[in-house]
Write a protein that holds these residues in place. Structure first.
Motif, PDB file in Angstrom:
ATOM      1  N   LEU A 280       0.816  -1.211   0.000  1.00  0.00           N
ATOM      2  CA  LEU A 280       0.000   0.000   0.000  1.00  0.00           C
ATOM      3  C   LEU A 280       0.853   1.266   0.000  1.00  0.00           C
ATOM      4  O   LEU A 280       0.416   2.317  -0.468  1.00  0.00           O
ATOM      5  CB  LEU A 280      -0.947  -0.008   1.202  1.00  0.00           C
ATOM      6  CG  LEU A 280      -2.069  -1.053   1.161  1.00  0.00           C
ATOM      7  CD1 LEU A 280      -2.830  -1.084   2.480  1.00  0.00           C
ATOM      8  CD2 LEU A 280      -3.026  -0.779   0.005  1.00  0.00           C
ATOM      9  N   ARG A 281       2.054   1.149   0.535  1.00  0.00           N
ATOM     10  CA  ARG A 281       2.960   2.297   0.537  1.00  0.00           C
ATOM     11  C   ARG A 281       3.733   2.435  -0.774  1.00  0.00           C
ATOM     12  O   ARG A 281       4.514   3.369  -0.950  1.00  0.00           O
ATOM     13  CB  ARG A 281       3.942   2.178   1.705  1.00  0.00           C
ATOM     14  CG  ARG A 281       3.342   2.558   3.044  1.00  0.00           C
ATOM     15  CD  ARG A 281       4.344   2.344   4.153  1.00  0.00           C
ATOM     16  NE  ARG A 281       3.867   2.902   5.409  1.00  0.00           N
ATOM     17  CZ  ARG A 281       4.373   2.576   6.609  1.00  0.00           C
ATOM     18  NH1 ARG A 281       5.362   1.709   6.690  1.00  0.00           N
ATOM     19  NH2 ARG A 281       3.891   3.125   7.702  1.00  0.00           N
TER      20      ARG A 281
ATOM     21  N   GLU B  52      -9.510  -1.264  -1.033  1.00  0.00           N
ATOM     22  CA  GLU B  52     -10.646  -0.436  -1.441  1.00  0.00           C
ATOM     23  C   GLU B  52     -11.969  -1.164  -1.222  1.00  0.00           C
ATOM     24  O   GLU B  52     -12.949  -0.563  -0.782  1.00  0.00           O
ATOM     25  CB  GLU B  52     -10.482  -0.040  -2.911  1.00  0.00           C
ATOM     26  CG  GLU B  52      -9.329   0.931  -3.148  1.00  0.00           C
ATOM     27  CD  GLU B  52      -9.076   1.185  -4.628  1.00  0.00           C
ATOM     28  OE1 GLU B  52      -9.687   0.479  -5.462  1.00  0.00           O
ATOM     29  OE2 GLU B  52      -8.266   2.095  -4.941  1.00  0.00           O
ATOM     30  N   ARG B  53     -11.986  -2.472  -1.530  1.00  0.00           N
ATOM     31  CA  ARG B  53     -13.224  -3.240  -1.335  1.00  0.00           C
ATOM     32  C   ARG B  53     -13.598  -3.332   0.132  1.00  0.00           C
ATOM     33  O   ARG B  53     -14.785  -3.310   0.480  1.00  0.00           O
ATOM     34  CB  ARG B  53     -13.046  -4.657  -1.909  1.00  0.00           C
ATOM     35  CG  ARG B  53     -14.239  -5.579  -1.665  1.00  0.00           C
ATOM     36  CD  ARG B  53     -15.465  -5.084  -2.417  1.00  0.00           C
ATOM     37  NE  ARG B  53     -16.642  -5.878  -2.127  1.00  0.00           N
ATOM     38  CZ  ARG B  53     -17.486  -5.646  -1.129  1.00  0.00           C
ATOM     39  NH1 ARG B  53     -17.283  -4.611  -0.306  1.00  0.00           N
ATOM     40  NH2 ARG B  53     -18.540  -6.424  -0.938  1.00  0.00           N
TER      41      ARG B  53
ATOM     42  N   PRO C 142      -8.826   2.566   5.264  1.00  0.00           N
ATOM     43  CA  PRO C 142      -8.537   3.991   5.049  1.00  0.00           C
ATOM     44  C   PRO C 142      -7.144   4.223   4.480  1.00  0.00           C
ATOM     45  O   PRO C 142      -6.211   4.621   5.182  1.00  0.00           O
ATOM     46  CB  PRO C 142      -8.673   4.584   6.455  1.00  0.00           C
ATOM     47  CG  PRO C 142      -8.365   3.449   7.375  1.00  0.00           C
ATOM     48  CD  PRO C 142      -8.906   2.220   6.701  1.00  0.00           C
ATOM     49  N   ILE C 143      -6.994   4.019   3.175  1.00  0.00           N
ATOM     50  CA  ILE C 143      -5.695   4.181   2.518  1.00  0.00           C
ATOM     51  C   ILE C 143      -5.178   5.606   2.678  1.00  0.00           C
ATOM     52  O   ILE C 143      -3.970   5.839   2.793  1.00  0.00           O
ATOM     53  CB  ILE C 143      -5.811   3.820   1.018  1.00  0.00           C
ATOM     54  CG1 ILE C 143      -6.265   2.362   0.855  1.00  0.00           C
ATOM     55  CG2 ILE C 143      -4.489   4.049   0.300  1.00  0.00           C
ATOM     56  CD1 ILE C 143      -6.515   1.953  -0.587  1.00  0.00           C
ATOM     57  N   GLU C 144      -6.086   6.565   2.729  1.00  0.00           N
ATOM     58  CA  GLU C 144      -5.671   7.968   2.810  1.00  0.00           C
ATOM     59  C   GLU C 144      -4.978   8.286   4.129  1.00  0.00           C
ATOM     60  O   GLU C 144      -4.292   9.320   4.243  1.00  0.00           O
ATOM     61  CB  GLU C 144      -6.884   8.886   2.631  1.00  0.00           C
ATOM     62  CG  GLU C 144      -7.898   8.875   3.776  1.00  0.00           C
ATOM     63  CD  GLU C 144      -8.846   7.675   3.728  1.00  0.00           C
ATOM     64  OE1 GLU C 144      -9.705   7.567   4.620  1.00  0.00           O
ATOM     65  OE2 GLU C 144      -8.715   6.863   2.787  1.00  0.00           O
TER      66      GLU C 144
ATOM     67  N   ALA D  40       0.687   1.490  10.463  1.00  0.00           N
ATOM     68  CA  ALA D  40       0.215   1.984   9.165  1.00  0.00           C
ATOM     69  C   ALA D  40      -0.010   3.490   9.182  1.00  0.00           C
ATOM     70  O   ALA D  40       0.082   4.144   8.146  1.00  0.00           O
ATOM     71  CB  ALA D  40      -1.075   1.266   8.774  1.00  0.00           C
ATOM     72  N   THR D  41      -0.291   4.056  10.346  1.00  0.00           N
ATOM     73  CA  THR D  41      -0.526   5.499  10.439  1.00  0.00           C
ATOM     74  C   THR D  41       0.630   6.220  11.124  1.00  0.00           C
ATOM     75  O   THR D  41       0.487   7.371  11.552  1.00  0.00           O
ATOM     76  CB  THR D  41      -1.839   5.788  11.203  1.00  0.00           C
ATOM     77  OG1 THR D  41      -1.750   5.253  12.533  1.00  0.00           O
ATOM     78  CG2 THR D  41      -3.022   5.170  10.486  1.00  0.00           C
ATOM     79  N   GLY D  42       1.772   5.545  11.237  1.00  0.00           N
ATOM     80  CA  GLY D  42       2.951   6.187  11.799  1.00  0.00           C
ATOM     81  C   GLY D  42       2.926   6.332  13.299  1.00  0.00           C
ATOM     82  O   GLY D  42       3.729   7.076  13.867  1.00  0.00           O
TER      83      GLY D  42
END
Length: 394
Positions: free
Chosen positions: A69-70, A88-89, A93-95, A132-134
């Motif tokens: 994803l990164r 996405e499916r 929250p990729i953003e 994933a979110t640091g």
């Protein structure tokens, strides 16, 4: 960054590795797995999948999914595309993904004790999701004994964490004096993991479905022929009472309410051993015992050994939590697996959403556990005529 999420030993599953020939059947299976995961999330009432959900649906590790994803160069384009499609499916929250070098905050994991081996399983899954979110996580024991109260929460430690600027709190099980705890957390979000139902609605909760868990144990034991089944637990915490109630409900479902016995016990080995001794010295000795957790079950095993009962030939014993104690070669204890990976990942996701500004109503998810059968319950009860007679101690 946590090594849990970036271990060099993580490997891509060859079933979906781009280097393997394209297989329509394998691709179809991947799609089916993703759709099955999406359906499970919808059934739980969860709008967003976790990093673990994305990885599990594809048969890869969370570390590989995160690198894909990164946009890591080490992940082949076809793999990266599949991971992104699955994310996405599943509404991951990729953003909110951070770069590998970003560190945006610290989350505090509040626990009663560091002696519970179940906590280490939870912490690992929490850290993987937070990476994933640091973010990173610190584990903070909060149990403080003071003369005025048998047990109290160390609210000073919690307030100090707020002053240090932690993003929020994850609470493992119930803490003492929750009103004071919530006041100490100030305006920081708090998520409960493995807590009791009494906190549902006060804050987001991710619980173990104990009715299912105790039901699995009782169903297993009844299937082996056991009828006189006891439970050790029910005191010391609301969760213990709920598990005892779930045991009674499971016994009632089998028409065994009249022989369902709960021997008071908490989550400690010492009390488990005392409770086990009480069960085995009476005139009516059960043929099987379920326990509030694995530590308590180890205490019951000790009591059985001291009383001369063979396990499982004369007494079947089951725990709860599926910790390293249960799987040890000495215990080989049947236990309920609470799905710690799911509990920790989902709670971490809820906290990140709250930190990011989510202001919707409180959420509650009861995660379904499973049963892991081991030697401690590998035999049914002996016939009445071959059981040793026990003398009741006055």
């Amino acid at each position: 960054m946590s090594s849990d999420a970036t271990s060099s030993s993580d490997q891509i599953d060859p079933r979906i590795d781009e280097s393997a020939p394209e297989d329509a059947g394998a691709t179809g299976q991947v799609v089916e797995n993703v759709e099955s995961t999406a359906a499970s999330l919808a059934a739980e009432g969860v709008a967003r999948g976790t990093l673990g959900d994305v990885a599990n649906s594809l048969g890869i590790s969370s570390a590989v999914a995160l690198r894909a994803l990164r946009g890591s160069d080490e992940i082949k384009p076809q793999m990266a595309a599949r991971v992104r499609e699955a994310a996405e499916r599943l509404n991951f929250p990729i953003e909110e993904l951070s770069e590998e070098t970003e560190h945006r905050g610290v989350v505090a994991i509040l626990v009663n004790t560091m002696r519970n081996t179940w906590i280490s399983d939870l912490v690992r899954s929490i850290r993987i999701e937070l990476t994933a979110t640091g973010r990173t996580a610190v584990v903070v024991p909060t149990r403080r004994r003071v003369p005025e109260y048998p047990v109290a929460a160390d609210t000073d430690a919690i307030e100090n964490l707020v002053h240090l600027g932690v993003d929020g709190f994850l609470m493992v099980s119930d803490l003492a004096d929750m009103d004071s705890v919530l006041e100490a957390t100030g305006n920081r979000p708090l998520i409960g993991i493995g807590c009791s139902r009494e906190f549902v609605g006060r804050f987001d909760t991710v619980r173990i479905d104990d009715e299912v868990g105790q039901g699995l144990l009782v169903d297993h034991l009844v299937g082996l022929g056991h009828r006189e089944i006891a439970h050790v637990g029910g005191v010391g915490a609301a969760v213990a009472r709920e598990r005892a109630d779930a045991f009674r409900a499971a016994m009632a479902r089998h028409g065994l309410s009249d022989v369902a016995r709960v021997e008071p016990g908490d989550f400690t080995e010492q009390v488990g051993q005392t409770a086990g001794s009480m069960l085995l010295r009476g005139s009516r000795v059960p043929t099987a015992v379920t326990c509030a957790n694995d530590v308590t079950a180890v205490g019951v095993l000790s009591a059985a050994r001291e009383a001369g009962f063979d396990v499982p030939e004369e007494l079947a014993v089951a725990g709860y939590g599926n910790t390293s104690l249960a799987s040890s070669g000495v215990a080989q204890l049947t236990s309920v697996d609470p799905n710690s990976d799911r509990l920790g990942a989902l709670a971490a996701q809820f906290l990140v959403e709250r930190v990011s500004g989510h202001e919707g109503p409180t959420r509650d998810v009861a995660v379904a556990p499973s049963i892991v059968v081991r030697r401690s319950t590998s035999a049914g009860p002996r016939p009445e005529t071959t059981r040793r007679k026990r003398i009741s101690v006055e």
